[in-house]
Scaffold this active site. Sequence first.
Site, PDB file in Angstrom:
ATOM      1  NE  ARG A 196     -17.171  -0.515 -10.754  1.00  0.00           N
ATOM      2  CZ  ARG A 196     -16.041  -0.834 -11.365  1.00  0.00           C
ATOM      3  NH1 ARG A 196     -16.002  -0.889 -12.686  1.00  0.00           N
ATOM      4  NH2 ARG A 196     -14.957  -1.066 -10.678  1.00  0.00           N
TER       5      ARG A 196
ATOM      6  CG  ASP B 257      -9.760   7.483   0.894  1.00  0.00           C
ATOM      7  OD1 ASP B 257      -8.989   6.626   0.437  1.00  0.00           O
ATOM      8  OD2 ASP B 257     -10.982   7.534   0.622  1.00  0.00           O
TER       9      ASP B 257
ATOM     10  NE  ARG C   3     -11.836   8.019  -9.881  1.00  0.00           N
ATOM     11  CZ  ARG C   3     -11.986   8.698  -8.745  1.00  0.00           C
ATOM     12  NH1 ARG C   3     -12.132   8.070  -7.607  1.00  0.00           N
ATOM     13  NH2 ARG C   3     -12.001  10.015  -8.747  1.00  0.00           N
ATOM     14  CE1 TYR C   4     -12.375   1.584 -10.688  1.00  0.00           C
ATOM     15  CE2 TYR C   4     -14.240   2.596  -9.585  1.00  0.00           C
ATOM     16  CZ  TYR C   4     -12.973   2.044  -9.530  1.00  0.00           C
ATOM     17  OH  TYR C   4     -12.323   1.954  -8.336  1.00  0.00           O
TER      18      TYR C   4
ATOM     19  NE  ARG D 226     -17.819  10.495  -1.970  1.00  0.00           N
ATOM     20  CZ  ARG D 226     -18.304   9.254  -1.920  1.00  0.00           C
ATOM     21  NH1 ARG D 226     -19.331   8.963  -1.128  1.00  0.00           N
ATOM     22  NH2 ARG D 226     -17.785   8.319  -2.672  1.00  0.00           N
TER      23      ARG D 226
ATOM     24  CB  CYS E 134     -16.670  11.591   6.525  1.00  0.00           C
ATOM     25  SG  CYS E 134     -17.537  11.635   4.952  1.00  0.00           S
TER      26      CYS E 134
ATOM     27  CG  ASP F 269     -10.618   5.223  -3.857  1.00  0.00           C
ATOM     28  OD1 ASP F 269     -10.296   5.370  -5.049  1.00  0.00           O
ATOM     29  OD2 ASP F 269     -11.798   5.121  -3.476  1.00  0.00           O
TER      30      ASP F 269
ATOM     31  CB  CYS G 169     -24.690  11.346   7.129  1.00  0.00           C
ATOM     32  SG  CYS G 169     -23.695  11.351   5.640  1.00  0.00           S
TER      33      CYS G 169
ATOM     34  CB  CYS H  19     -18.040   8.839  10.004  1.00  0.00           C
ATOM     35  SG  CYS H  19     -19.548   7.915   9.676  1.00  0.00           S
TER      36      CYS H  19
HETATM   37  C1  LIG Z   1     -16.136   2.721  -5.212  1.00  0.00           C
HETATM   38  C2  LIG Z   1     -16.557   3.393  -6.429  1.00  0.00           C
HETATM   39  C3  LIG Z   1     -17.325   2.735  -7.388  1.00  0.00           C
HETATM   40  C4  LIG Z   1     -17.759   1.298  -7.220  1.00  0.00           C
HETATM   41  O1  LIG Z   1     -16.656   0.447  -7.207  1.00  0.00           O
HETATM   42  P1  LIG Z   1     -16.838  -1.146  -7.053  1.00  0.00           P
HETATM   43  O2  LIG Z   1     -15.452  -1.664  -6.935  1.00  0.00           O
HETATM   44  O3  LIG Z   1     -17.535  -1.604  -8.297  1.00  0.00           O
HETATM   45  O4  LIG Z   1     -17.662  -1.370  -5.854  1.00  0.00           O
HETATM   46  C5  LIG Z   1     -17.693   3.420  -8.513  1.00  0.00           C
HETATM   47  N1  LIG Z   1     -17.305   4.701  -8.705  1.00  0.00           N
HETATM   48  C6  LIG Z   1     -16.546   5.364  -7.825  1.00  0.00           C
HETATM   49  C7  LIG Z   1     -16.147   6.754  -8.090  1.00  0.00           C
HETATM   50  C8  LIG Z   1     -16.153   4.729  -6.645  1.00  0.00           C
HETATM   51  O5  LIG Z   1     -15.416   5.400  -5.751  1.00  0.00           O
HETATM   52  S1  SF4 Z   2     -18.565   8.122   6.125  1.00  0.00           S
HETATM   53 FE1  SF4 Z   2     -19.226  10.207   5.545  1.00  0.00          FE
HETATM   54  S2  SF4 Z   2     -20.809   9.905   4.006  1.00  0.00           S
HETATM   55 FE2  SF4 Z   2     -20.555   7.942   5.072  1.00  0.00          FE
HETATM   56  S3  SF4 Z   2     -22.104   7.963   6.719  1.00  0.00           S
HETATM   57 FE3  SF4 Z   2     -20.175   8.707   7.585  1.00  0.00          FE
HETATM   58  S4  SF4 Z   2     -20.299  10.961   7.383  1.00  0.00           S
HETATM   59 FE4  SF4 Z   2     -21.823  10.083   5.995  1.00  0.00          FE
END
Ligand SMILES: *Cc1c(COP(=O)(O)O)cnc(C)c1O
Ligand code: SF4
Length: 391
Positions: free
Chosen positions: A140, A317, A136-137, A158, A156, A354, A149, A153
């Site tokens: 990184r 989210d 995304r960025y 994801r 979650c 986000d 996991c 949670c």
């Molecule tokens: C959160 C995240 C990161 C890391 O973000 P930081 O602000 O540097 O901690 C990198 N890629 C994705 C897709 C993310 O969701």
């Molecule tokens: S938030 Fe989602 S990915 Fe993170 S520990 Fe909980 S279940 Fe696992």
Amino acid sequence: MSNLAVVESQKLHQETSTRRTQRPQDYQQISLYKDVNPLDWEDWHWQLKHRIRSKEELSQIVRLTPEEEEGMKKASGRLSLAITPYWATLIDPQEPACPLRRQAVPVISESIIGPHEMADPCAEDRDSPAPHLVHRYPDRVLLLATEHCAMYCRHCTRRRLVGEHEVSNSPSRFDAAIDYIKSNRKVRDVLISGGDPFVLEDEEIEGLIQKIRSISHVEFLRLGTRVPVTLPQRITPELVSMLKKYSPIWISIHFNHPKEITKRCKIACDMLSDAGIPLGSQTVLLKGINDRPFIMKKLMHDLLQIRVRPYYIYQCDPVKGTQHFRTPVAVGINIIEKLRGHTSGYAVPTYVIDGPGGGGKIPIGPNYILSQAKGKYVLRNYKGKIYTYLE
Ligand SMILES: *Cc1c(COP(=O)(O)O)cnc(C)c1O
Ligand code: SF4
């Protein structure tokens, strides 16, 4: 299994003081676990194998409400029910509003899809140039090392991915992701997350770290995990010494409530910190769990006590089925308002949303700039007093 951890845990179980938890953490006082050998209890594989996976098992520990019983019937989609015995001992069996219970036990509200909710609100799948990778960025990437996991949670983000389903565990599954990072010289930071990378075996984690470390333009490596909170037994001396070899490695830990910071959790965090691994926290703002400023403040203070630096508070989210966890944004802004200036700066994380659709983390907070004109800023401080800054 290390002797050190067993000794530590036995010491722990002998302690009667329970400053932070209402219930004693002595698992032997819970009938389901009363005959468990301390060596087994401290064995993370045992903990994983004995996770609570069904309504029948859970009802032996918790007096389930109709809301929860229905929720469990419907939780047959992707996000499984799985609660480690360790976490189960922290749940209040009589109190459905228990913050640890609500994070782990599905309720019927999960089957309600809110008007703005999506399966993949942060559009991670769209920004995926290779399997298991999100880019995304510019500098990184996020590597999703596993879909499993220790505990799932209920909030979650994801939940479209994670759960107890069969996944291919071939070591070649990250080849395309690694090749992508290799060929993209702008990537200087790799975040290994999931799922939870620490449910993988030490050798698998090490293999992945080695591959990433061998890429010369990657200078920053971090892991995102929740095991120090949901399965602290996973932080073994063997794991820690393996990680130490690849220093510097940073770790972000998902913490949501002060009750999660138990003595056992502290042992796990201490082991990581003592190995020179800087720890940060990530917290999801959750209605009825940590949405009051005094609870959030206590969480941040307790995190500093165990050498974890508060990093992010996330607005929950808009993932399908999480409406019952979401607070208005104003609640998060007010929490920051009550922290900044009122406590140590180290105890103040960044509150972020986000950006839905793939905007990345956008910082949100109180507005301290009252007006701005040429060469002049009118500001307010944490007490509301007004100051003028001239450029
Ligand atoms: C959160 C995240 C990161 C890391 O973000 P930081 O602000 O540097 O901690 C990198 N890629 C994705 C897709 C993310 O969701
Ligand atoms: S938030 Fe989602 S990915 Fe993170 S520990 Fe909980 S279940 Fe696992």
